[in-house]
Scaffold this motif. Structure first.
Motif, PDB file in Angstrom:
ATOM      1  N   GLY A  24      69.856  70.956   9.040  1.00 26.57           N
ATOM      2  CA  GLY A  24      68.550  71.504   9.391  1.00 26.57           C
ATOM      3  C   GLY A  24      68.407  71.590  10.906  1.00 26.57           C
ATOM      4  O   GLY A  24      69.271  72.125  11.592  1.00 26.57           O
ATOM      5  N   ASN A  25      67.320  71.025  11.421  1.00 32.28           N
ATOM      6  CA  ASN A  25      67.111  71.057  12.875  1.00 32.28           C
ATOM      7  C   ASN A  25      67.541  69.749  13.546  1.00 32.28           C
ATOM      8  O   ASN A  25      67.169  69.485  14.686  1.00 32.28           O
ATOM      9  CB  ASN A  25      65.638  71.350  13.197  1.00 32.28           C
ATOM     10  N   GLU A  26      68.325  68.928  12.842  1.00 36.24           N
ATOM     11  CA  GLU A  26      68.777  67.650  13.389  1.00 36.24           C
ATOM     12  C   GLU A  26      70.293  67.632  13.572  1.00 36.24           C
ATOM     13  O   GLU A  26      71.030  68.395  12.923  1.00 36.24           O
ATOM     14  CB  GLU A  26      68.367  66.490  12.471  1.00 36.24           C
ATOM     15  N   VAL A  27      70.720  66.761  14.458  1.00 42.39           N
ATOM     16  CA  VAL A  27      72.144  66.557  14.668  1.00 42.39           C
ATOM     17  C   VAL A  27      72.412  65.054  14.742  1.00 42.39           C
ATOM     18  O   VAL A  27      71.598  64.283  15.272  1.00 42.39           O
ATOM     19  CB  VAL A  27      72.638  67.236  15.961  1.00 42.39           C
ATOM     20  N   SER A  28      73.524  64.642  14.155  1.00 42.62           N
ATOM     21  CA  SER A  28      74.045  63.280  14.317  1.00 42.62           C
ATOM     22  C   SER A  28      75.377  63.405  15.053  1.00 42.62           C
ATOM     23  O   SER A  28      76.260  64.148  14.627  1.00 42.62           O
ATOM     24  CB  SER A  28      74.247  62.608  12.952  1.00 42.62           C
ATOM     25  N   LEU A  29      75.511  62.699  16.163  1.00 41.87           N
ATOM     26  CA  LEU A  29      76.736  62.734  16.953  1.00 41.87           C
ATOM     27  C   LEU A  29      77.390  61.353  16.917  1.00 41.87           C
ATOM     28  O   LEU A  29      76.809  60.365  17.371  1.00 41.87           O
ATOM     29  CB  LEU A  29      76.422  63.134  18.402  1.00 41.87           C
ATOM     30  N   GLN A  30      78.594  61.291  16.351  1.00 42.25           N
ATOM     31  CA  GLN A  30      79.385  60.063  16.324  1.00 42.25           C
ATOM     32  C   GLN A  30      80.410  60.131  17.455  1.00 42.25           C
ATOM     33  O   GLN A  30      81.169  61.098  17.553  1.00 42.25           O
ATOM     34  CB  GLN A  30      80.108  59.915  14.981  1.00 42.25           C
ATOM     35  N   HIS A  31      80.404  59.110  18.306  1.00 38.40           N
ATOM     36  CA  HIS A  31      81.335  59.067  19.428  1.00 38.40           C
ATOM     37  C   HIS A  31      82.206  57.828  19.324  1.00 38.40           C
ATOM     38  O   HIS A  31      81.721  56.727  19.039  1.00 38.40           O
ATOM     39  CB  HIS A  31      80.573  59.045  20.766  1.00 38.40           C
ATOM     40  N   GLU A  32      83.510  58.010  19.557  1.00 36.07           N
ATOM     41  CA  GLU A  32      84.451  56.899  19.536  1.00 36.07           C
ATOM     42  C   GLU A  32      85.345  56.989  20.761  1.00 36.07           C
ATOM     43  O   GLU A  32      85.892  58.053  21.073  1.00 36.07           O
ATOM     44  CB  GLU A  32      85.300  56.953  18.264  1.00 36.07           C
ATOM     45  N   HIS A  33      85.482  55.876  21.481  1.00 31.44           N
ATOM     46  CA  HIS A  33      86.364  55.807  22.645  1.00 31.44           C
ATOM     47  C   HIS A  33      87.384  54.711  22.414  1.00 31.44           C
ATOM     48  O   HIS A  33      87.027  53.570  22.102  1.00 31.44           O
ATOM     49  CB  HIS A  33      85.557  55.506  23.915  1.00 31.44           C
ATOM     50  N   LEU A  34      88.678  55.039  22.556  1.00 32.54           N
ATOM     51  CA  LEU A  34      89.728  54.055  22.371  1.00 32.54           C
ATOM     52  C   LEU A  34      89.829  53.183  23.619  1.00 32.54           C
ATOM     53  O   LEU A  34      90.086  53.674  24.715  1.00 32.54           O
ATOM     54  CB  LEU A  34      91.069  54.735  22.124  1.00 32.54           C
ATOM     55  N   SER A  35      89.636  51.883  23.446  1.00 31.55           N
ATOM     56  CA  SER A  35      89.779  50.943  24.545  1.00 31.55           C
ATOM     57  C   SER A  35      90.129  49.584  23.960  1.00 31.55           C
ATOM     58  O   SER A  35      90.303  49.438  22.746  1.00 31.55           O
ATOM     59  CB  SER A  35      88.492  50.865  25.375  1.00 31.55           C
ATOM     60  N   PHE A  36      90.253  48.571  24.823  1.00 31.80           N
ATOM     61  CA  PHE A  36      90.607  47.231  24.350  1.00 31.80           C
ATOM     62  C   PHE A  36      89.516  46.668  23.448  1.00 31.80           C
ATOM     63  O   PHE A  36      89.788  45.940  22.506  1.00 31.80           O
ATOM     64  CB  PHE A  36      90.864  46.309  25.540  1.00 31.80           C
ATOM     65  N   ILE A  37      88.271  46.986  23.771  1.00 35.50           N
ATOM     66  CA  ILE A  37      87.155  46.722  22.861  1.00 35.50           C
ATOM     67  C   ILE A  37      86.650  48.092  22.436  1.00 35.50           C
ATOM     68  O   ILE A  37      85.990  48.778  23.219  1.00 35.50           O
ATOM     69  CB  ILE A  37      86.043  45.919  23.555  1.00 35.50           C
ATOM     70  N   PRO A  38      86.994  48.558  21.225  1.00 33.82           N
ATOM     71  CA  PRO A  38      86.649  49.925  20.832  1.00 33.82           C
ATOM     72  C   PRO A  38      85.161  50.201  20.977  1.00 33.82           C
ATOM     73  O   PRO A  38      84.317  49.383  20.586  1.00 33.82           O
ATOM     74  CB  PRO A  38      87.094  49.998  19.365  1.00 33.82           C
ATOM     75  N   LEU A  39      84.849  51.331  21.554  1.00 35.47           N
ATOM     76  CA  LEU A  39      83.462  51.731  21.756  1.00 35.47           C
ATOM     77  C   LEU A  39      83.082  52.775  20.707  1.00 35.47           C
ATOM     78  O   LEU A  39      83.779  53.786  20.550  1.00 35.47           O
ATOM     79  CB  LEU A  39      83.276  52.314  23.156  1.00 35.47           C
ATOM     80  N   LYS A  40      81.998  52.524  19.993  1.00 40.08           N
ATOM     81  CA  LYS A  40      81.492  53.474  19.003  1.00 40.08           C
ATOM     82  C   LYS A  40      79.994  53.626  19.199  1.00 40.08           C
ATOM     83  O   LYS A  40      79.277  52.633  19.332  1.00 40.08           O
ATOM     84  CB  LYS A  40      81.798  53.010  17.572  1.00 40.08           C
TER      85      LYS A  40
END
Length: 491
Positions: free
Chosen positions: A466-482
């Motif tokens: 619809g008019n919404e968005v969900s953005l999932q972000h993942e960054h590979l690091s020693f402590i994974p960032l999500k």
């Protein structure tokens, strides 16, 4: 001596290796989504298979993290050979400026050998690794100790040493750093300059980039950037026990000691329910790990591998962006090892042709996807709900071959240009990142952000409803960032 820049090439079957075995290894890597960036397989001194997953390239050096430790070990070997130090010298002897009354008795008993074998007596790694920065601008940071002046050697010395040196194994990147600092003191050269005429030039390795600590010394436990073929040459040099192009560079005795099991590294009391990494408990040498199958390796975080198999006269060099490092080694034992142990394969070309095709088509991220934009309009903006990353708005603008992704935070506006179907190179503070996007279906768009000299990637998945968005972000690091961001389309 003659310096050659490239290793000789050969077909697998000519060296008694099955192309099918290599192909099955690559297929498992793909099926299990074990992310490799570069791969070379050598036998009898010849490269039998090599490939790089786009956007990575053979000529771009890749961060190798703790594989650096094995090069520091070789520097120690050269210094021993040249009479500049011995393994039983006390560490404190090289740092007379230290207040010896302020350090523990155990520090006073610590020797070069204890640094080499990770038996310093520390119960906690003295090195710290993490990621800093804002959304899509994360940078990996490393240091030794906790001093505000970032003096890594003093940070190592001041960390509690609760066990008697030589009695307790603990993987400790700070120990490797202090090894490098000692080499620099006894030689008067940075590690990279000391190894340049002794190792890098003879092997035909261009002078590598090597990170420096705040005090100016090269980081002995991490920081090198090497091409995959550089790693392969290093492995072949180890397999040759210090000989290159017919010339002995370092004693066979040093190589044999360095790659042998010097200490037991099995956990004394493994935690219940915790899986044991099989190839991490086979023993430890001088900054080298023992493996199953009488193999040994140097390795670095996220899958930087130099695996040497003496019984098979083989070397496997890999760069990667892995979370499951044991998984790739398991695949090596399942496919590459038996490809050399079976009866001599026939010289049929069909399997080799399939392997060559596979190696030429390697690429990261999902492939294919929708051919046409599922939207009626090519441009959308979303207001993002409050979040810890401080992202306020995002925007996407599509053309046939490109997507412009914009985001706004407290620092202002930022943007990436993502290729659709191919990689687009962007500049990030003087560095480059390759970005590609793909429509997985009519409501999901995925974007991949890769620095071609680093394992630290970002992945973005946009889910539109619809008019919404969900953005999932993942960054590979020693402590994974999500991170997850929720937004509403702006009118």
């Amino acid at each position: 001596m003659t310096v050659t820049k490239s290793l000789p090439r050969s077909k697998p079957e000519k060296q008694g290796v099955s192309s099918y075995g290599i192909l099955s290894f690559l297929e498992e890597i793909e099926q299990r989504k074990l992310e490799l960036h570069g791969f070379m397989f050598l036998r009898n001194g010849h490269v039998l298979a090599e490939g790089w997953w786009k956007p990575y390239h053979p000529e771009i050096p890749h961060a190798v993290y703790s594989l650096t430790k094995s090069f520091t070990s070789l520097a120690v070997g050269f210094a021993v050979q040249e009479g500049k130090l011995t393994l039983d010298q006390r560490v404190l002897a090289f740092f007379p400026e230290m207040d010896h009354g302020a350090v523990s008795v155990n520090i006073g008993a610590m020797s070069i050998r204890h640094l080499l074998t990770m038996t310093t007596g520390h119960e906690v790694d003295t090195a710290r690794f993490g990621a800093t920065g804002d959304f899509l601008q994360h940078m990996t940071a490393a240091r030794v100790g906790d001093r505000s002046d970032r003096d890594y050697v003093r940070g190592f010395m001041e960390h509690p040493v609760t066990k008697t040196p030589g009695t307790y194994f603990l993987y400790n990147s700070g120990a490797s750093h202090v090894l490098g600092a000692i080499i620099e003191r006894v030689t008067g050269s940075q590690l990279v300059d000391y190894l340049q005429p002794r190792l890098f030039v003879p092997l035909g390795i261009d002078r590598p980039a090597w990170e420096e600590a705040p005090q100016g010394e090269n980081t002995g436990g991490w920081g090198l950037k090497l091409c995959t073929e550089d790693i392969a040459k290093f492995g072949q040099f180890l397999l040759n026990k210090g000989v290159w192009n017919g010339y002995r560079l370092i004693s066979a005795e040093w190589i044999e000691q360095a790659v042998s099991r010097q200490v037991d590294n099995k956990p004394v009391e493994p935690q219940e329910g915790q899986p044991i990494n099989i190839d991490w408990i086979q023993g430890y040498g001088y900054q080298f790990w023992r493996c199953r199958h009488n193999a040994y390796r140097g390795d670095g975080a996220f899958g930087q591998y130099c695996i040497v198999l003496p019984d098979q006269d083989a070397v496997i060099a890999m760069n990667g962006g892995l979370r499951d490092m044991q998984g790739v080694i398991d695949a090596v034992w399942r496919h590459l090892l038996p490809s050399m142990n079976e009866p001599l394969p026939s010289m049929e070309t069909a399997e080799f042709d399939q392997l060559a095709s596979k190696l030429a088509s390697l690429e990261l991220g999902e492939l294919g996807g929708l051919e046409n934009l599922p939207w009626d309009i090519p441009h959308k903006r979303y207001s993002i709900h409050s979040n810890e990353q401080g992202v306020q708005r995002i925007g996407l603008t599509f053309t046939e071959k490109r997507c412009v992704f914009q985001w706004w935070d407290a620092q202002g506006e930022h943007q990436w240009y993502a290729g659709i179907g191919d990689w687009n190179i962007n500049n990030r503070g003087g560095d480059q990142v390759a970005v590609r996007g793909v429509w997985l279906d009519r409501s999901r768009f995925e974007m991949y952000v890769y620095p071609p000299d680093s394992p630290h990637y970002d992945r973005l998945t946009f889910q539109f409803q619809g008019n919404e968005v969900s953005l999932q972000h993942e960054h590979l690091s020693f402590i994974p960032l999500k991170h997850e961001f929720i937004g509403v389309e702006e009118k």
